[in-house]
Motif scaffolding. Structure first.
Motif, PDB file in Angstrom:
ATOM      1  N   ILE A   2     -22.249 -19.434 -29.603  1.00  0.00           N
ATOM      2  CA  ILE A   2     -21.642 -18.644 -30.429  1.00  0.00           C
ATOM      3  C   ILE A   2     -21.579 -17.099 -29.746  1.00  0.00           C
ATOM      4  O   ILE A   2     -22.619 -16.951 -28.823  1.00  0.00           O
ATOM      5  CB  ILE A   2     -22.354 -17.860 -31.002  1.00  0.00           C
ATOM      6  CG1 ILE A   2     -21.399 -17.031 -32.142  1.00  0.00           C
ATOM      7  CG2 ILE A   2     -23.861 -17.135 -31.237  1.00  0.00           C
ATOM      8  CD1 ILE A   2     -22.155 -16.747 -33.734  1.00  0.00           C
ATOM      9  N   THR A  28     -22.204 -20.257 -35.460  1.00  0.00           N
ATOM     10  CA  THR A  28     -22.340 -20.741 -33.589  1.00  0.00           C
ATOM     11  C   THR A  28     -20.370 -20.940 -33.767  1.00  0.00           C
ATOM     12  O   THR A  28     -19.526 -19.501 -34.508  1.00  0.00           O
ATOM     13  CB  THR A  28     -21.857 -22.045 -34.769  1.00  0.00           C
ATOM     14  OG1 THR A  28     -20.890 -22.767 -35.429  1.00  0.00           O
ATOM     15  CG2 THR A  28     -23.544 -22.914 -35.014  1.00  0.00           C
ATOM     16  N   SER A  32     -17.968 -27.692 -30.158  1.00  0.00           N
ATOM     17  CA  SER A  32     -19.059 -28.262 -29.291  1.00  0.00           C
ATOM     18  C   SER A  32     -18.876 -29.012 -27.809  1.00  0.00           C
ATOM     19  O   SER A  32     -18.240 -29.756 -27.756  1.00  0.00           O
ATOM     20  CB  SER A  32     -19.918 -29.491 -30.513  1.00  0.00           C
ATOM     21  OG  SER A  32     -20.583 -30.047 -30.533  1.00  0.00           O
ATOM     22  N   GLU A  89     -24.492 -29.011 -28.854  1.00  0.00           N
ATOM     23  CA  GLU A  89     -25.027 -28.514 -30.645  1.00  0.00           C
ATOM     24  C   GLU A  89     -24.008 -28.699 -31.734  1.00  0.00           C
ATOM     25  O   GLU A  89     -22.524 -28.487 -30.905  1.00  0.00           O
ATOM     26  CB  GLU A  89     -25.042 -26.894 -30.612  1.00  0.00           C
ATOM     27  CG  GLU A  89     -26.636 -26.791 -29.321  1.00  0.00           C
ATOM     28  CD  GLU A  89     -26.850 -24.759 -29.671  1.00  0.00           C
ATOM     29  OE1 GLU A  89     -27.267 -24.660 -30.664  1.00  0.00           O
ATOM     30  OE2 GLU A  89     -26.548 -24.676 -28.576  1.00  0.00           O
ATOM     31  N   ARG A  90     -24.230 -28.900 -32.795  1.00  0.00           N
ATOM     32  CA  ARG A  90     -23.284 -28.508 -33.375  1.00  0.00           C
ATOM     33  C   ARG A  90     -22.586 -28.030 -34.193  1.00  0.00           C
ATOM     34  O   ARG A  90     -23.207 -26.189 -33.911  1.00  0.00           O
ATOM     35  CB  ARG A  90     -23.757 -29.828 -34.837  1.00  0.00           C
ATOM     36  CG  ARG A  90     -24.206 -30.794 -35.346  1.00  0.00           C
ATOM     37  CD  ARG A  90     -24.682 -31.384 -36.307  1.00  0.00           C
ATOM     38  NE  ARG A  90     -26.209 -30.591 -37.197  1.00  0.00           N
ATOM     39  CZ  ARG A  90     -27.000 -31.762 -37.337  1.00  0.00           C
ATOM     40  NH1 ARG A  90     -26.579 -32.663 -37.231  1.00  0.00           N
ATOM     41  NH2 ARG A  90     -28.434 -30.746 -36.950  1.00  0.00           N
ATOM     42  N   VAL A  91     -21.424 -27.496 -34.956  1.00  0.00           N
ATOM     43  CA  VAL A  91     -20.402 -26.530 -34.942  1.00  0.00           C
ATOM     44  C   VAL A  91     -20.468 -26.330 -36.484  1.00  0.00           C
ATOM     45  O   VAL A  91     -20.701 -27.107 -36.877  1.00  0.00           O
ATOM     46  CB  VAL A  91     -19.431 -25.755 -33.971  1.00  0.00           C
ATOM     47  CG1 VAL A  91     -19.284 -25.926 -32.505  1.00  0.00           C
ATOM     48  CG2 VAL A  91     -18.265 -27.029 -34.612  1.00  0.00           C
ATOM     49  N   ASN A  92     -20.416 -24.874 -36.876  1.00  0.00           N
ATOM     50  CA  ASN A  92     -19.460 -24.817 -38.349  1.00  0.00           C
ATOM     51  C   ASN A  92     -18.313 -23.393 -38.453  1.00  0.00           C
ATOM     52  O   ASN A  92     -18.043 -23.490 -37.135  1.00  0.00           O
ATOM     53  CB  ASN A  92     -20.614 -24.020 -39.580  1.00  0.00           C
ATOM     54  CG  ASN A  92     -21.166 -22.907 -38.805  1.00  0.00           C
ATOM     55  OD1 ASN A  92     -20.932 -22.087 -38.184  1.00  0.00           O
ATOM     56  ND2 ASN A  92     -22.547 -22.886 -39.020  1.00  0.00           N
TER      57      ASN A  92
END
Length: 118
Positions: A2, A28, A32, A89-92
């Protein structure tokens, strides 16, 4: 992954507007991307080719333990980082939901910080 300005912008919004009492946000970036993609984007930002090269785990463990002094923490970080090589890493969408605008991309971060890599 981020952009630090997204963290700051969310903090300002949460601290200066209503509706966030008791909320806990996981922040985030919007994408990704693998480590190799990150390195490629940094290279594009600085205008030269750079590449991803694996460091043997034992070498990394020895160097990080010498620097940080906590072997258990180093082992935990190496395990986590190892998973990010192929599975980023996963994102949101929390940044966008809180700010009403998309989070900044890794490319924008790399371009803004290009001088640090030169």
């Amino acid at each position: 992954m981020i952009h630090e300005r997204d963290i700051a912008d969310v903090a300002v919004r949460v601290l200066t507007s209503s509706g966030h009492d008791g909320a806990a946000y996981v922040l985030t970036g919007p994408e990704s991307i693998t480590h190799a993609e990150q390195v490629r984007i940094i290279g594009e930002a600085v205008g030269r080719e750079v590449w991803w090269e694996d460091l043997p785990v034992e070498v990394a463990r020895r160097q990080l333990t010498a620097a940080w002094g906590n072997a258990e923490f180093v082992d935990a970080r190496l395990r986590a980082w190892g998973t990010f090589v192929e599975s980023p890493e996963r994102v949101n969408d929390t940044v966008e939901r809180v700010l009403g605008k998309p989070a900044r991309t890794f490319r924008s971060w790399a371009e803004e910080h290009a001088d640090a890599f030169r």
